[in-house]
Write an enzyme that holds these catalytic residues in place. Structure first.
Site, PDB file in Angstrom:
ATOM      1  N   HIS A  17       0.856  -1.280  -0.038  1.00  0.00           N
ATOM      2  CA  HIS A  17       0.087   0.135   0.155  1.00  0.00           C
ATOM      3  C   HIS A  17       0.892   1.205  -0.074  1.00  0.00           C
ATOM      4  O   HIS A  17       0.631   2.183  -0.669  1.00  0.00           O
ATOM      5  CB  HIS A  17      -1.021   0.162   1.128  1.00  0.00           C
ATOM      6  CG  HIS A  17      -2.050  -0.783   1.424  1.00  0.00           C
ATOM      7  ND1 HIS A  17      -2.141  -1.839   2.377  1.00  0.00           N
ATOM      8  CD2 HIS A  17      -2.992  -1.218   0.342  1.00  0.00           C
ATOM      9  CE1 HIS A  17      -3.115  -2.618   2.282  1.00  0.00           C
ATOM     10  NE2 HIS A  17      -3.786  -2.225   0.991  1.00  0.00           N
ATOM     11  N   LYS A  41     -17.922  -5.650   6.732  1.00  0.00           N
ATOM     12  CA  LYS A  41     -16.621  -6.502   6.554  1.00  0.00           C
ATOM     13  C   LYS A  41     -15.799  -6.427   8.106  1.00  0.00           C
ATOM     14  O   LYS A  41     -15.794  -5.471   8.643  1.00  0.00           O
ATOM     15  CB  LYS A  41     -15.725  -5.861   5.779  1.00  0.00           C
ATOM     16  CG  LYS A  41     -14.805  -6.539   4.848  1.00  0.00           C
ATOM     17  CD  LYS A  41     -14.243  -5.856   3.716  1.00  0.00           C
ATOM     18  CE  LYS A  41     -13.038  -6.560   3.313  1.00  0.00           C
ATOM     19  NZ  LYS A  41     -12.400  -5.910   2.019  1.00  0.00           N
ATOM     20  N   ARG A  90      -2.132  -6.524  -8.378  1.00  0.00           N
ATOM     21  CA  ARG A  90      -1.244  -7.491  -8.054  1.00  0.00           C
ATOM     22  C   ARG A  90      -1.250  -8.450  -9.013  1.00  0.00           C
ATOM     23  O   ARG A  90      -0.169  -8.985  -9.165  1.00  0.00           O
ATOM     24  CB  ARG A  90      -1.218  -8.182  -6.497  1.00  0.00           C
ATOM     25  CG  ARG A  90      -0.766  -7.325  -5.550  1.00  0.00           C
ATOM     26  CD  ARG A  90      -1.438  -7.484  -4.184  1.00  0.00           C
ATOM     27  NE  ARG A  90      -2.857  -6.991  -4.358  1.00  0.00           N
ATOM     28  CZ  ARG A  90      -3.847  -7.421  -3.219  1.00  0.00           C
ATOM     29  NH1 ARG A  90      -3.180  -7.762  -2.061  1.00  0.00           N
ATOM     30  NH2 ARG A  90      -5.018  -7.119  -3.151  1.00  0.00           N
ATOM     31  N   SER A 128      -2.893  -7.635   3.130  1.00  0.00           N
ATOM     32  CA  SER A 128      -3.154  -7.372   4.582  1.00  0.00           C
ATOM     33  C   SER A 128      -3.488  -8.727   5.308  1.00  0.00           C
ATOM     34  O   SER A 128      -2.977  -9.187   6.513  1.00  0.00           O
ATOM     35  CB  SER A 128      -4.277  -6.488   4.703  1.00  0.00           C
ATOM     36  OG  SER A 128      -4.164  -5.188   4.195  1.00  0.00           O
TER      37      SER A 128
HETATM   38  P1  ADP Z   1      -9.841  -3.226  -0.508  1.00  0.00           P
HETATM   39  O1  ADP Z   1     -10.887  -4.174   0.457  1.00  0.00           O
HETATM   40  O2  ADP Z   1     -10.472  -1.902  -1.095  1.00  0.00           O
HETATM   41  O3  ADP Z   1      -9.322  -4.130  -1.753  1.00  0.00           O
HETATM   42  P2  ADP Z   1      -7.187  -3.191   0.370  1.00  0.00           P
HETATM   43  O4  ADP Z   1      -6.813  -2.593   1.298  1.00  0.00           O
HETATM   44  O5  ADP Z   1      -7.213  -4.633   0.458  1.00  0.00           O
HETATM   45  O6  ADP Z   1      -8.892  -2.731   0.199  1.00  0.00           O
HETATM   46  O7  ADP Z   1      -6.454  -2.902  -0.944  1.00  0.00           O
HETATM   47  C1  ADP Z   1      -6.650  -1.319  -1.452  1.00  0.00           C
HETATM   48  C2  ADP Z   1      -6.207  -1.282  -2.875  1.00  0.00           C
HETATM   49  O8  ADP Z   1      -4.756  -1.630  -2.562  1.00  0.00           O
HETATM   50  C3  ADP Z   1      -6.403  -2.260  -3.736  1.00  0.00           C
HETATM   51  O9  ADP Z   1      -6.399  -1.600  -5.127  1.00  0.00           O
HETATM   52  C4  ADP Z   1      -5.440  -3.405  -3.720  1.00  0.00           C
HETATM   53  O10 ADP Z   1      -5.396  -4.291  -4.886  1.00  0.00           O
HETATM   54  C5  ADP Z   1      -4.263  -2.410  -3.524  1.00  0.00           C
HETATM   55  N1  ADP Z   1      -3.132  -3.429  -3.037  1.00  0.00           N
HETATM   56  C6  ADP Z   1      -3.181  -4.217  -1.784  1.00  0.00           C
HETATM   57  N2  ADP Z   1      -1.996  -4.875  -1.681  1.00  0.00           N
HETATM   58  C7  ADP Z   1      -1.173  -4.496  -2.629  1.00  0.00           C
HETATM   59  C8  ADP Z   1       0.458  -4.556  -2.977  1.00  0.00           C
HETATM   60  N3  ADP Z   1       0.958  -5.495  -2.345  1.00  0.00           N
HETATM   61  N4  ADP Z   1       0.789  -4.081  -3.882  1.00  0.00           N
HETATM   62  C9  ADP Z   1      -0.272  -3.330  -4.872  1.00  0.00           C
HETATM   63  N5  ADP Z   1      -1.192  -2.955  -4.822  1.00  0.00           N
HETATM   64  C10 ADP Z   1      -2.071  -3.335  -3.468  1.00  0.00           C
END
Ligand code: ADP
Length: 169
Positions: A17, A41, A90, A128
């Site tokens: 992130h 969630k 990803r 996460s």
């Molecule tokens: P959501 O529940 O909206 O997917 P996340 O916190 O899991 O929320 O992810 C937010 C954004 O960050 C999403 O677009 C996700 O694809 C991106 N993201 C999460 N982890 C990574 C990573 N390791 N590299 C690039 N983008 C990421």
């Protein structure tokens, strides 16, 4: 002023992130990281904890605002005067979902642009959920050090291994 929103759950924020935040913030006057407060969630961290952690790890960046929202991302982006929504990609599995969301958003808000940043290869496997899994089964901050900033490693381990009285369980 060019404003973008980077929405997500950030439960907790990872180095993946942070990488997206650092890279995308260069292209905008202001990047608002919007933590989605979704009561349906189940999350490990409360919304104020997720905000606090994001705030701590983005101190070195001058143009970041940390905020939270509920409801539709496009509505929130409009309220904040943003013209762009940032998401990270990803793998193919992200693509399917993100593509559907992007098409839906373009129907709801044709003036809004979705921008996708490809993950950096070293974070392509990082999520996460994976961080939470490691923290649940390990007790050592060092096991998380490649995946999340130090403050988040500590807090995530504490969540699983310290009782409400602050004692180790
Ligand atoms: P959501 O529940 O909206 O997917 P996340 O916190 O899991 O929320 O992810 C937010 C954004 O960050 C999403 O677009 C996700 O694809 C991106 N993201 C999460 N982890 C990574 C990573 N390791 N590299 C690039 N983008 C990421």
């Amino acid at each position: 002023m060019k404003i973008a929103i980077y929405p997500g759950s950030f439960d907790p924020a990872t180095n993946g992130h942070l990488d997206i935040i650092e890279r995308s913030s260069r292209f905008f006057d202001k990047l608002i990281v919007g933590v989605l407060d979704n009561p349906r969630k189940k999350s490990l961290f409360k919304i104020n904890e997720r905000i606090e952690m994001l705030y701590e790890i983005t101190q070195h960046l001058p143009n970041i605002e940390i905020d939270y929202f509920s409801g539709l991302t496009v509505e929130y982006a409009r309220e904040k005067g943003a013209s762009v929504i940032i998401r990270g990609l990803r793998a193919m599995s992200d693509f399917e979902y993100e593509f559907q969301m992007a098409l839906t958003n373009s129907k709801l808000a044709p003036e809004m642009e979705m921008m996708f940043l490809m993950t950096s290869s070293k974070y392509s496997f990082l999520s996460s959920s994976m961080v939470k899994e490691i923290a649940m089964f390990g007790k050592n901050n060092l096991q998380l050090i490649d995946f999340v900033p130090e403050t988040i490693a500590r807090r995530t381990i504490e969540k699983y291994h310290l009782g409400s009285n602050g004692r180790e369980e």
